[in-house]
Design an enzyme around this catalytic site. Structure first.
Site, PDB file in Angstrom:
ATOM      1  N   HIS A  43     -26.317  89.506 -66.270  1.00  0.00           N
ATOM      2  CA  HIS A  43     -26.653  88.339 -65.448  1.00  0.00           C
ATOM      3  C   HIS A  43     -25.935  87.115 -65.997  1.00  0.00           C
ATOM      4  O   HIS A  43     -25.959  86.853 -67.204  1.00  0.00           O
ATOM      5  CB  HIS A  43     -28.165  88.098 -65.451  1.00  0.00           C
ATOM      6  CG  HIS A  43     -28.950  89.143 -64.719  1.00  0.00           C
ATOM      7  ND1 HIS A  43     -28.907  89.287 -63.341  1.00  0.00           N
ATOM      8  CD2 HIS A  43     -29.796  90.096 -65.170  1.00  0.00           C
ATOM      9  CE1 HIS A  43     -29.696  90.280 -62.977  1.00  0.00           C
ATOM     10  NE2 HIS A  43     -30.241  90.806 -64.065  1.00  0.00           N
ATOM     11  N   CYS A  66     -22.671  87.430 -61.715  1.00  0.00           N
ATOM     12  CA  CYS A  66     -22.607  86.289 -60.811  1.00  0.00           C
ATOM     13  C   CYS A  66     -21.690  85.214 -61.404  1.00  0.00           C
ATOM     14  O   CYS A  66     -21.679  85.002 -62.616  1.00  0.00           O
ATOM     15  CB  CYS A  66     -24.005  85.709 -60.578  1.00  0.00           C
ATOM     16  SG  CYS A  66     -25.122  86.822 -59.693  1.00  0.00           S
TER      17      CYS A  66
END
Length: 326
Positions: free
Chosen positions: A159, A201
Site C-alpha cells: 500500500h 497506488c
C-alpha cells in the site's frame, strides 16, 4: 569474478574473439559484451501483512516464480514477505498461495526460500540489504552480494501514496529514502543496471526522485491514481492478485530463457483499458533503448561459461593456435 588460469572472464573472451572471424561470432555473444553484466540478482518485496492483503503476497510470489523459472537461483534472490499466507489459519489450502481463478497456479510451490519474513520486513532492513550495510552476523543467504557487473531486478508491492510506501502498516519508506539508497548502491559499485518495478497506488511517485544512472523504472499507476486488484477467489474470499502484476505474470508465462522478448514489450503489457490505472515508465536514467534490451537481462541469468565455451568452439580449427584454450 570467474577466471581461467589466472585470466579474468573478460580477458579470456577478448583473446578468443580476436582470434575468431567476426562473422562467426554468435549474436548473443555480441549482446553479452553490449550489455556488460555478468550476473543477475532479484530483490522481491511484499510490505503488507494481514489476510485481506493476500494479493500482495501473491504478487511478489508470482514474480519470484517467474525469475526462478527463467534462471535466477535462490542464492541470488532476496525474498521479503511481511506475512505468511500459506500458513494462515484462514487459508482453505494450507501451504499454498494462488494468483488466479480456480486455483490453477500455486505460486508458493514446493521450494520457496523466504529470506526476510514477518516483522523482519522493515524499511531499515530493506535499505540495509540494498546498500550492503548489514551486521557482520547476517548470513550470506540474506545478503545482496552484487557488484558493478550485476543487473538487479527490484520488485515491490504493498500500500502506498504520493511519495511513500507503507511497511507493515506501522512505518513508511519515502521516495527520497529509496532514491538515496540507490545512489549509495551506485557509489559503492553494487550494480551495473537496475530495473525497478512497483505495484502500489501512486506508484510513479516512488521513482520520480531517482537520480542515479542506469536505472529503468516502471509502476502500476501515475501520481494521483489508485492501483486496483484483479479478481477474487470464492474459496479464499479475498482478492488474490493486483491487476498490473496479473498482466505482467501473464506476459512472463510466455517467456522462455531463449526467447527474444524485450524489456520494451514488458513495459507495454498493461494498457489503461485493462489496468484501469495508467502504467508509468521512466527511461531517462537508463543508458539503453528498452526495445533493444532482452527481457532476460533482468528476469533471467547470464551463463558466462556457456558463452565462453561457444567462443572457444568457434575457433577450434585455428591452425595458428592464437586462441586461449582451457
Amino acid at each position: 569474478m570467474l577466471g581461467f588460469c589466472g585470466f579474468s572472464v573478460f580477458a579470456v573472451f577478448a583473446v578468443c574473439v580476436c582470434s575468431a572471424h567476426e562473422s562467426d561470432v554468435d549474436s548473443k555473444v555480441r549482446e553479452f559484451f553490449k550489455s556488460g553484466h555478468t550476473n543477475n540478482w532479484a530483490v522481491l518485496v511484499d510490505t503488507s501483512r494481514f489476510w485481506f492483503n493476500y494479493r500482495h503476497i501473491a504478487n511478489v510470489l508470482s514474480i519470484y516464480r517467474s525469475v526462478k523459472r527463467l534462471g535466477i537461483p535462490d542464492s541470488q534472490i532476496i525474498l521479503m514477505i511481511a506475512d505468511d499466507m500459506a500458513c494462515n489459519p484462514r487459508n482453505p489450502r494450507p501451504a499454498s498461495v494462488f494468483n488466479n481463478a480456480n486455483q490453477q497456479i500455486n505460486v508458493y510451490g514446493d521450494d520457496v526460500e523466504v529470506d526476510y519474513r514477518g516483522y523482519e520486513v522493515t524499511v531499515e532492513n530493506f535499505i540495509r540489504v540494498l546498500t550492503g550495510r548489514l551486521p557482520a552476523s547476517t548470513p550470506r543467504s540474506k545478503r545482496l552480494l552484487s557488484d558493478e557487473r550485476s543487473n538487479i531486478l527490484v520488485y515491490m508491492t504493498g500500500h502506498g501514496g504520493d511519495g511513500f510506501l507503507k511497511f507493515q502498516d506501522s512505518e513508511e519508506m519515502s521516495s527520497i529514502e529509496l532514491a538515496d539508497a540507490f545512489e549509495q548502491m551506485h557509489q559503492k559499485k553494487r550494480y551495473h543496471e537496475v530495473f525497478f518495478m512497483i505495484d502500489t497506488c501512486q506508484a510513479q511517485s516512488m521513482f520520480l526522485r531517482f537520480y542515479s544512472p542506469n536505472i529503468l523504472a516502471t509502476g502500476s499507476s501515475h501520481v494521483g491514481e489508485d492501483s486496483l486488484s484483479h479478481h477474487t477467489d470464492p474459496a479464499i474470499g479475498v482478492f488474490i492478485i493486483d491487476r498490473y502484476t496479473y498482466y505482467v505474470l501473464e506476459f512472463l508465462e510466455q517467456v522462455r530463457s531463449d526467447s527474444n522478448h524485450t524489456m520494451g514489450q514488458l513495459l507495454k503489457v498493461c494498457p489503461k483499458s485493462v489496468c484501469i490505472s495508467t502504467v508509468a515508465v521512466r527511461t531517462d536514467l537508463f543508458g539503453r533503448n528498452p526495445d533493444q534490451v532482452p527481457l532476460t537481462d533482468f528476469f533471467g541469468s547470464v551463463r558466462n561459461v556457456e558463452i565462453y565455451d561457444e567462443i572457444i568452439n568457434l575457433d577450434e580449427d585455428d591452425k595458428e593456435g592464437n586462441s586461449l584454450k582451457i
